[in-house]
Design a protein around this motif. Structure first.
Motif, mmCIF file in Angstrom:
data_model
loop_
_atom_site.group_PDB
_atom_site.id
_atom_site.type_symbol
_atom_site.label_atom_id
_atom_site.label_comp_id
_atom_site.label_asym_id
_atom_site.label_seq_id
_atom_site.Cartn_x
_atom_site.Cartn_y
_atom_site.Cartn_z
ATOM 1 N N LEU A 42 14.275 72.640 80.227
ATOM 2 C CA LEU A 42 14.509 71.954 78.969
ATOM 3 C C LEU A 42 15.126 70.588 79.216
ATOM 4 O O LEU A 42 15.877 70.403 80.170
ATOM 5 C CB LEU A 42 15.438 72.786 78.077
ATOM 6 C CG LEU A 42 14.918 74.179 77.734
ATOM 7 C CD1 LEU A 42 15.968 74.946 76.940
ATOM 8 C CD2 LEU A 42 13.617 74.102 76.966
ATOM 9 N N LYS A 43 14.821 69.645 78.329
ATOM 10 C CA LYS A 43 15.426 68.320 78.436
ATOM 11 C C LYS A 43 16.911 68.420 78.093
ATOM 12 O O LYS A 43 17.388 69.445 77.625
ATOM 13 C CB LYS A 43 14.713 67.338 77.507
ATOM 14 C CG LYS A 43 13.311 67.033 77.983
ATOM 15 C CD LYS A 43 12.765 65.813 77.294
ATOM 16 C CE LYS A 43 11.431 65.483 77.922
ATOM 17 N NZ LYS A 43 11.119 64.095 77.902
ATOM 18 N N ASP A 44 17.609 67.326 78.292
ATOM 19 C CA ASP A 44 19.049 67.271 78.099
ATOM 20 C C ASP A 44 19.459 67.794 76.725
ATOM 21 O O ASP A 44 18.741 67.625 75.743
ATOM 22 C CB ASP A 44 19.504 65.812 78.258
ATOM 23 C CG ASP A 44 20.999 65.719 78.394
ATOM 24 O OD1 ASP A 44 21.694 65.933 77.385
ATOM 25 O OD2 ASP A 44 21.467 65.455 79.512
ATOM 26 N N LEU A 45 20.624 68.404 76.663
ATOM 27 C CA LEU A 45 21.135 68.990 75.422
ATOM 28 C C LEU A 45 21.225 67.982 74.286
ATOM 29 O O LEU A 45 21.063 68.344 73.116
ATOM 30 C CB LEU A 45 22.515 69.606 75.672
ATOM 31 C CG LEU A 45 23.168 70.303 74.491
ATOM 32 C CD1 LEU A 45 22.310 71.469 74.015
ATOM 33 C CD2 LEU A 45 24.544 70.776 74.868
ATOM 34 N N THR A 47 19.172 66.073 73.232
ATOM 35 C CA THR A 47 17.891 65.962 72.536
ATOM 36 C C THR A 47 17.643 67.145 71.597
ATOM 37 O O THR A 47 16.643 67.180 70.894
ATOM 38 C CB THR A 47 16.727 65.869 73.530
ATOM 39 O OG1 THR A 47 16.653 67.100 74.274
ATOM 40 C CG2 THR A 47 16.904 64.705 74.485
ATOM 41 N N ALA A 48 18.559 68.124 71.591
ATOM 42 C CA ALA A 48 18.355 69.350 70.807
ATOM 43 C C ALA A 48 18.667 69.142 69.336
ATOM 44 O O ALA A 48 19.511 68.332 68.973
ATOM 45 C CB ALA A 48 19.235 70.464 71.358
ATOM 46 N N THR A 49 17.977 69.883 68.490
ATOM 47 C CA THR A 49 18.226 69.909 67.051
ATOM 48 C C THR A 49 18.245 71.359 66.613
ATOM 49 O O THR A 49 17.394 72.145 67.023
ATOM 50 C CB THR A 49 17.115 69.162 66.290
ATOM 51 O OG1 THR A 49 17.026 67.835 66.788
ATOM 52 C CG2 THR A 49 17.394 69.136 64.804
ATOM 53 N N THR A 50 19.217 71.707 65.781
ATOM 54 C CA THR A 50 19.337 73.081 65.300
ATOM 55 C C THR A 50 18.980 73.123 63.828
ATOM 56 O O THR A 50 19.472 72.310 63.050
ATOM 57 C CB THR A 50 20.775 73.594 65.500
ATOM 58 O OG1 THR A 50 21.083 73.529 66.880
ATOM 59 C CG2 THR A 50 20.924 75.024 65.004
ATOM 60 N N THR A 62 20.907 71.237 59.473
ATOM 61 C CA THR A 62 20.192 70.627 60.582
ATOM 62 C C THR A 62 21.222 69.848 61.384
ATOM 63 O O THR A 62 21.922 69.006 60.829
ATOM 64 C CB THR A 62 19.102 69.665 60.091
ATOM 65 O OG1 THR A 62 18.198 70.396 59.286
ATOM 66 C CG2 THR A 62 18.345 69.045 61.257
ATOM 67 N N ASP A 64 21.919 67.537 64.682
ATOM 68 C CA ASP A 64 21.441 66.766 65.824
ATOM 69 C C ASP A 64 22.597 66.588 66.785
ATOM 70 O O ASP A 64 23.747 66.577 66.394
ATOM 71 C CB ASP A 64 20.959 65.377 65.378
ATOM 72 C CG ASP A 64 19.729 65.474 64.503
ATOM 73 O OD1 ASP A 64 18.869 66.298 64.821
ATOM 74 O OD2 ASP A 64 19.634 64.727 63.532
ATOM 75 N N GLY A 65 22.258 66.370 68.045
ATOM 76 C CA GLY A 65 23.289 66.109 69.041
ATOM 77 C C GLY A 65 23.917 64.764 68.790
ATOM 78 O O GLY A 65 23.523 64.049 67.864
#
Length: 114
Positions: A42-45, A47-50, A62, A64-65
């Motif tokens: 997985l790419k760096d944290l 870049t994550a969205t919940t 929602t 975003d990091g």
């Protein structure tokens, strides 16, 4: 039986003694043994969205990091097809991500007929 190996990286400040060649060798060993079903890093944290969906179907949260640093971060996964849990645990122990503060969580994959 299929198992997912969830590979968690150690804390951001932990020494990372795994190098790229170790990951390539591990991936090759999985492929050569014929047990790899799929897997991705997985790419760096950041870049994550919940996303969470409420009971009415509305998107309620929602996020975003960037996220606060945590001790471990999901860094990737492999799905392997091996005879039993012992074999899955052996592959998890061979994974470079299981060392130096990292860990590998092994979970059987539920398969539904239908």
């Amino acid at each position: 039986m299929k198992y997912m190996l969830l590979i968690y990286a150690g804390a951001a400040d932990a020494a990372d003694r795994c190098d790229y060649e170790e990951w390539v060798a591990y991936d090759k060993a999985l492929r050569d043994a014929g047990v790899l079903v799929s897997g991705y890093a997985l790419k760096d944290l950041i870049t994550a969205t919940t996303v969470r969906v409420g009971p009415g179907g509305e998107r309620t949260v929602t996020t975003d990091g960037p996220f606060a640093e945590t001790r471990e971060v999901l860094g990737g996964y492999d799905v392997i097809d091996v005879p039993d849990l012992d074999a899955a645990l052996e592959w998890a122990a061979r994974c470079p991500g299981s060392r130096d503060g990292g860990s590998v969580v092994v979970r059987p994959v539920a398969e539904f007929e239908g």
